[in-house]
Write an enzyme that holds these catalytic residues in place. Sequence first.
Site, PDB file in Angstrom:
ATOM      1  N   ASP A  61      -2.633  -5.169   1.357  1.00 49.00           N
ATOM      2  CA  ASP A  61      -3.750  -3.976   1.588  1.00 49.00           C
ATOM      3  C   ASP A  61      -5.111  -5.035   1.638  1.00 49.00           C
ATOM      4  OD1 ASP A  61      -6.207  -2.027   1.863  1.00 49.00           O
ATOM      5  OD2 ASP A  61      -5.499  -1.218  -0.223  1.00 49.00           O
ATOM      6  N   HIS A  74      -1.964  -0.239   1.453  1.00 47.96           N
ATOM      7  CA  HIS A  74      -2.851   0.593   1.335  1.00 47.96           C
ATOM      8  C   HIS A  74      -2.412   1.606   0.843  1.00 47.96           C
ATOM      9  CE1 HIS A  74      -7.419   2.006   0.933  1.00 47.96           C
ATOM     10  NE2 HIS A  74      -7.184   2.851   1.428  1.00 47.96           N
ATOM     11  N   SER A  97      -8.832   4.963  -2.957  1.00 50.50           N
ATOM     12  CA  SER A  97      -9.758   4.362  -2.139  1.00 50.50           C
ATOM     13  C   SER A  97     -10.805   4.454  -2.079  1.00 50.50           C
ATOM     14  CB  SER A  97      -9.376   4.765  -0.707  1.00 50.50           C
ATOM     15  OG  SER A  97      -9.184   4.408   0.634  1.00 50.50           O
TER      16      SER A  97
END
Length: 297
Positions: A239, A269, A144
């Site tokens: 995501d 995610h 991320s």
Amino acid sequence: MPFSPGIQARAIQLLLGRMMSRVHKDLRFTDVPKRTEALQVETGAGPVTCTVYRPPATTAALAPVYVNFHGGGFVVGRPEQDDHICRCIAATAGCVVINVDYAVAPQRQFPVPVTQAYDVTAWAAANGPAGGWDGSRLAVGGHSAGANLTAAVCRLARDRGTFAPRLQIIDSAPLDQVADPATKQSLIAKPLLSPQLMRIFTDAYVPDAADRAHPLVSPGLADDLAGLPPALIITAENDRLRDEGDAYAKALEAAGVPVTHRVFEGVDHYFTHTGPVPAAKEAIDLMATTLRNALSA
């Protein structure tokens, strides 16, 4: 009167910090031994604490090194959320893992995290024998926000000619901080990342909108990708960040960078931390196996 981005970001640190450091019980790899020590690295943006994970088996030759950057939207500073990944990679890839506790917003904003991430990686490359690893066999990666920092570190290393990572691992990265998060679509009704949460992250990390197109903030918008390290790019089907990750993989390939790109189906995610467990284990094994191959060459 709405709360300022800084106040909202600090509220998220309190609310999400503890939750993000909780990993699915079946992903904790309790059978994998943990050999760690703490070290502090001086950087151009202040000292940075790191946790060093050693492979369980010692060999005569120095082990290669992997530098890891955790996620959290540039706002949540919880490197321990990647403990399971760091332990698994150290054991499976046979490398030393340096897990970096970089500074987060709103207390420290762009470019501080980039400076710290780069300086720690450059230090790891230059100080191998003293640290007990081979700094010439180095890779870098993250999840991320940490994957965004990974891309930034690789750009700086290329532009400055300081060190050459054998591999960059980019897992579910925000790579376009200019586009309105509401335009980033998901295949499911309630994905983990909401546009409101994404805006809070971006406003806290890069408060000046003029900086958001900078290639160290939005690597996916850069058009000079040739010469970057080989990449493993992992995206999650559901995501909101999937499209920009897929596009970055294509753009790197078009620029002549060797790319392994895997879209994990049916996951959102942060699945490498929250599950589903089979997909998460497969993704972590892919990271470790690709690292082992890249660093043993």
